[in-house]
Design a protein around this motif. Structure first.
Motif, PDB file in Angstrom:
ATOM      1  N   ASN A  20      -4.046  39.760  -2.270  1.00  0.00           N
ATOM      2  CA  ASN A  20      -5.432  40.209  -2.397  1.00  0.00           C
ATOM      3  C   ASN A  20      -5.524  41.540  -3.137  1.00  0.00           C
ATOM      4  OD1 ASN A  20      -6.844  38.089  -1.274  1.00  0.00           O
ATOM      5  ND2 ASN A  20      -6.817  38.925   0.797  1.00  0.00           N
ATOM      6  N   ALA A  21      -4.524  42.393  -2.961  1.00  0.00           N
ATOM      7  CA  ALA A  21      -4.566  43.703  -3.609  1.00  0.00           C
ATOM      8  C   ALA A  21      -4.502  43.592  -5.122  1.00  0.00           C
ATOM      9  CB  ALA A  21      -3.411  44.574  -3.097  1.00  0.00           C
ATOM     10  N   VAL A  22      -3.759  42.593  -5.628  1.00  0.00           N
ATOM     11  CA  VAL A  22      -3.532  42.538  -7.069  1.00  0.00           C
ATOM     12  C   VAL A  22      -4.087  41.287  -7.747  1.00  0.00           C
ATOM     13  CG1 VAL A  22      -1.493  44.006  -6.973  1.00  0.00           C
ATOM     14  CG2 VAL A  22      -1.236  41.547  -6.708  1.00  0.00           C
ATOM     15  N   VAL A  23      -4.421  40.260  -6.961  1.00  0.00           N
ATOM     16  CA  VAL A  23      -4.934  39.022  -7.540  1.00  0.00           C
ATOM     17  C   VAL A  23      -6.277  38.641  -6.942  1.00  0.00           C
ATOM     18  CG1 VAL A  23      -4.487  36.563  -7.948  1.00  0.00           C
ATOM     19  CG2 VAL A  23      -2.595  38.185  -7.979  1.00  0.00           C
ATOM     20  N   GLY A  24      -6.360  38.618  -5.613  1.00  0.00           N
ATOM     21  CA  GLY A  24      -7.604  38.248  -4.961  1.00  0.00           C
ATOM     22  C   GLY A  24      -7.658  36.803  -4.527  1.00  0.00           C
ATOM     23  N   SER A  25      -6.533  36.237  -4.113  1.00  0.00           N
ATOM     24  CA  SER A  25      -6.508  34.837  -3.684  1.00  0.00           C
ATOM     25  C   SER A  25      -5.705  34.653  -2.401  1.00  0.00           C
ATOM     26  CB  SER A  25      -5.918  33.953  -4.788  1.00  0.00           C
ATOM     27  OG  SER A  25      -6.596  34.128  -5.997  1.00  0.00           O
ATOM     28  N   GLY A  26      -5.649  35.670  -1.562  1.00  0.00           N
ATOM     29  CA  GLY A  26      -4.809  35.615  -0.370  1.00  0.00           C
ATOM     30  C   GLY A  26      -5.184  34.534   0.614  1.00  0.00           C
ATOM     31  N   THR A  27      -6.456  34.147   0.636  1.00  0.00           N
ATOM     32  CA  THR A  27      -6.886  33.081   1.539  1.00  0.00           C
ATOM     33  C   THR A  27      -6.136  31.778   1.253  1.00  0.00           C
ATOM     34  OG1 THR A  27      -9.078  34.008   1.894  1.00  0.00           O
ATOM     35  CG2 THR A  27      -8.883  31.645   2.197  1.00  0.00           C
ATOM     36  N   LEU A  28      -5.690  31.588   0.011  1.00  0.00           N
ATOM     37  CA  LEU A  28      -4.936  30.383  -0.325  1.00  0.00           C
ATOM     38  C   LEU A  28      -3.551  30.371   0.313  1.00  0.00           C
ATOM     39  CD1 LEU A  28      -5.825  29.789  -4.078  1.00  0.00           C
ATOM     40  CD2 LEU A  28      -6.793  28.727  -2.047  1.00  0.00           C
ATOM     41  N   ILE A  29      -3.141  31.481   0.927  1.00  0.00           N
ATOM     42  CA  ILE A  29      -1.886  31.525   1.688  1.00  0.00           C
ATOM     43  C   ILE A  29      -2.154  31.328   3.173  1.00  0.00           C
ATOM     44  CG2 ILE A  29       0.127  32.921   2.288  1.00  0.00           C
ATOM     45  CD1 ILE A  29       0.091  32.038  -0.623  1.00  0.00           C
ATOM     46  N   THR A  30      -3.077  32.122   3.730  1.00  0.00           N
ATOM     47  CA  THR A  30      -3.293  32.097   5.179  1.00  0.00           C
ATOM     48  C   THR A  30      -4.050  30.861   5.651  1.00  0.00           C
ATOM     49  OG1 THR A  30      -5.150  33.603   4.710  1.00  0.00           O
ATOM     50  CG2 THR A  30      -3.149  34.573   5.631  1.00  0.00           C
ATOM     51  N   PHE A  31      -5.073  30.453   4.897  1.00  0.00           N
ATOM     52  CA  PHE A  31      -5.893  29.322   5.348  1.00  0.00           C
ATOM     53  C   PHE A  31      -5.078  28.037   5.476  1.00  0.00           C
ATOM     54  CE2 PHE A  31      -8.999  25.866   4.488  1.00  0.00           C
ATOM     55  CZ  PHE A  31      -9.800  26.040   5.601  1.00  0.00           C
ATOM     56  N   PRO A  32      -4.303  27.635   4.461  1.00  0.00           N
ATOM     57  CA  PRO A  32      -3.507  26.421   4.634  1.00  0.00           C
ATOM     58  C   PRO A  32      -2.413  26.559   5.687  1.00  0.00           C
ATOM     59  CG  PRO A  32      -3.070  27.432   2.507  1.00  0.00           C
ATOM     60  CD  PRO A  32      -4.256  28.131   3.078  1.00  0.00           C
ATOM     61  N   THR A  33      -1.929  27.785   5.909  1.00  0.00           N
ATOM     62  CA  THR A  33      -0.949  27.980   6.983  1.00  0.00           C
ATOM     63  C   THR A  33      -1.571  27.617   8.327  1.00  0.00           C
ATOM     64  OG1 THR A  33       0.180  29.735   5.756  1.00  0.00           O
ATOM     65  CG2 THR A  33       0.533  29.673   8.140  1.00  0.00           C
ATOM     66  N   LEU A  34      -2.802  28.063   8.539  1.00  0.00           N
ATOM     67  CA  LEU A  34      -3.489  27.736   9.793  1.00  0.00           C
ATOM     68  C   LEU A  34      -3.770  26.239   9.888  1.00  0.00           C
ATOM     69  CD1 LEU A  34      -6.005  30.731  10.063  1.00  0.00           C
ATOM     70  CD2 LEU A  34      -3.752  30.476  11.102  1.00  0.00           C
ATOM     71  N   LEU A  35      -4.152  25.619   8.782  1.00  0.00           N
ATOM     72  CA  LEU A  35      -4.377  24.173   8.800  1.00  0.00           C
ATOM     73  C   LEU A  35      -3.093  23.433   9.169  1.00  0.00           C
ATOM     74  CD1 LEU A  35      -6.583  23.483   5.642  1.00  0.00           C
ATOM     75  CD2 LEU A  35      -7.327  23.752   8.008  1.00  0.00           C
ATOM     76  N   ALA A  36      -1.974  23.901   8.641  1.00  0.00           N
ATOM     77  CA  ALA A  36      -0.699  23.231   8.898  1.00  0.00           C
ATOM     78  C   ALA A  36      -0.339  23.276  10.383  1.00  0.00           C
ATOM     79  CB  ALA A  36       0.405  23.883   8.073  1.00  0.00           C
ATOM     80  N   PHE A  37      -0.797  24.302  11.087  1.00  0.00           N
ATOM     81  CA  PHE A  37      -0.538  24.405  12.527  1.00  0.00           C
ATOM     82  C   PHE A  37      -1.626  23.743  13.363  1.00  0.00           C
ATOM     83  CE2 PHE A  37       2.286  27.964  11.221  1.00  0.00           C
ATOM     84  CZ  PHE A  37       3.443  27.519  11.852  1.00  0.00           C
ATOM     85  N   GLY A  38      -2.568  23.071  12.711  1.00  0.00           N
ATOM     86  CA  GLY A  38      -3.536  22.257  13.429  1.00  0.00           C
ATOM     87  C   GLY A  38      -4.831  22.924  13.813  1.00  0.00           C
ATOM     88  N   TYR A  39      -5.122  24.103  13.268  1.00  0.00           N
ATOM     89  CA  TYR A  39      -6.386  24.771  13.599  1.00  0.00           C
ATOM     90  C   TYR A  39      -7.537  24.085  12.863  1.00  0.00           C
ATOM     91  CZ  TYR A  39      -3.607  28.519  15.640  1.00  0.00           C
ATOM     92  OH  TYR A  39      -2.728  29.226  16.421  1.00  0.00           O
ATOM     93  N   PRO A  40      -8.682  23.871  13.519  1.00  0.00           N
ATOM     94  CA  PRO A  40      -9.847  23.277  12.849  1.00  0.00           C
ATOM     95  C   PRO A  40     -10.297  24.159  11.686  1.00  0.00           C
ATOM     96  CG  PRO A  40     -10.143  23.291  15.231  1.00  0.00           C
ATOM     97  CD  PRO A  40      -8.936  24.127  14.950  1.00  0.00           C
ATOM     98  N   PRO A  41     -10.783  23.554  10.590  1.00  0.00           N
ATOM     99  CA  PRO A  41     -11.086  24.327   9.380  1.00  0.00           C
ATOM    100  C   PRO A  41     -12.054  25.493   9.575  1.00  0.00           C
ATOM    101  CG  PRO A  41     -11.031  22.004   8.862  1.00  0.00           C
ATOM    102  CD  PRO A  41     -10.913  22.098  10.355  1.00  0.00           C
ATOM    103  N   VAL A  42     -13.169  25.262  10.274  1.00  0.00           N
ATOM    104  CA  VAL A  42     -14.152  26.343  10.423  1.00  0.00           C
ATOM    105  C   VAL A  42     -13.598  27.467  11.297  1.00  0.00           C
ATOM    106  CG1 VAL A  42     -16.454  26.933  11.270  1.00  0.00           C
ATOM    107  CG2 VAL A  42     -16.109  24.806  10.005  1.00  0.00           C
ATOM    108  N   LEU A  43     -12.916  27.113  12.399  1.00  0.00           N
ATOM    109  CA  LEU A  43     -12.275  28.124  13.240  1.00  0.00           C
ATOM    110  C   LEU A  43     -11.228  28.885  12.434  1.00  0.00           C
ATOM    111  CD1 LEU A  43     -11.672  29.428  16.021  1.00  0.00           C
ATOM    112  CD2 LEU A  43     -10.037  27.562  16.398  1.00  0.00           C
ATOM    113  N   ALA A  44     -10.438  28.166  11.646  1.00  0.00           N
ATOM    114  CA  ALA A  44      -9.410  28.819  10.831  1.00  0.00           C
ATOM    115  C   ALA A  44     -10.042  29.763   9.822  1.00  0.00           C
ATOM    116  CB  ALA A  44      -8.578  27.757  10.110  1.00  0.00           C
TER     117      ALA A  44
END
Length: 253
Positions: A20-44
């Motif tokens: 996020n500091a240099v590109v601005g796309s950090g959500t593309l790392i954390t969001f799919p990580t949470l999905l992979a562990f089974g968290y519902p999309p809106v909660l994630a």
């Protein structure tokens, strides 16, 4: 949450903060990580947004020297970012979960395309950063920042890339100064959305805390060292994770 899951989420937070500091796309790392562990999309999404706020703030602090002389610009665009972030967060909470599941794969893939196009955008920005007076782009640029804020409050992946693309098209200024302004606006969008989510949304506070701790460290590291990382490798990781996230969401619908 077991130890492996906690370490993975925390590590994703570090990576997201730096990106996020240099590109601005950090959500593309954390969001799919949470999905992979089974968290519902809106909660994630809500938990992830809250967790990333400290990271964006730490990146903003890391770029504090480049913010000098940008007060008027930040006040003008900051108002648009606050309004847009609020609207986007309210859209997330009021639209049905099915709408989020349907639109987010498209948003993620669009964000991946923007990340791939970033070198071209950067060359464009550098070519325009020479002669000429500075301008804030008038009403069209303000509305563009507003629209990016709505997108950021709703989901947020690559909102920084969107902002930098618009800045490069209109604003004649040093690339690092524009990146510093981008970090401030992203922190305003994420911050106002986080306030809304804390007030009325379901949040997994353990997840938010892990991402917050990781993204804070990552934001400081990214602001200091991110310019030395290989942009090709960084974009490759982001696009791979983004495509994976889209596939996960499509498979769950």
């Amino acid at each position: 949450m077991d130890a492996v899951e906690a370490v993975a989420i925390g590590a994703a937070g570090v990576a997201a903060g730096g990106i996020n500091a240099v590109v601005g796309s950090g959500t593309l790392i954390t969001f799919p990580t949470l999905l992979a562990f089974g968290y519902p999309p809106v909660l994630a999404n809500a938990s992830n947004n809250i967790g990333l706020v400290p990271g964006v703030l730490s990146a903003t602090y890391g770029y504090r020297r480049e913010l000098k002389g940008q007060r008027r610009r930040l006040i003008r665009f900051g108002a648009a970012s606050l309004l847009g972030g609020l609207a986007g967060a309210l859209l997330l909470l009021n639209l049905p979960d099915s709408a989020f599941r349907a639109v987010v794969p498209v948003l993620i893939l669009t964000a991946c395309v923007l990340v791939l196009l970033q070198p071209r955008l950067n060359r464009w920005m550098k070519s325009r950063s020479g002669a000429g007076s500075r301008t804030d782009g008038g009403v069209p640029m303000w509305l563009g920042v507003l629209g990016t804020g709505v997108y950021g409050g709703y989901f947020g992946a690559a909102q920084g890339v969107l902002l930098m693309g618009m800045f490069g098209a209109v604003l004649r200024d040093d690339l690092q100064r524009l990146n510093a302004a981008k970090n401030v606006l992203a922190s305003l969008v994420n911050g106002v959305a986080a306030v809304v989510f804390i007030a009325v949304a379901d949040v997994d506070w353990a997840v938010a805390a892990l991402i917050a701790a990781g993204s804070t460290a990552g934001g400081l590291i990214g602001a200091r060292l991110g310019r030395k990382l290989s942009p090709v490798a960084m974009r490759g990781v982001i696009v791979t994770v983004g495509v994976t996230a889209s596939a996960l969401l499509i498979a769950r619908t």
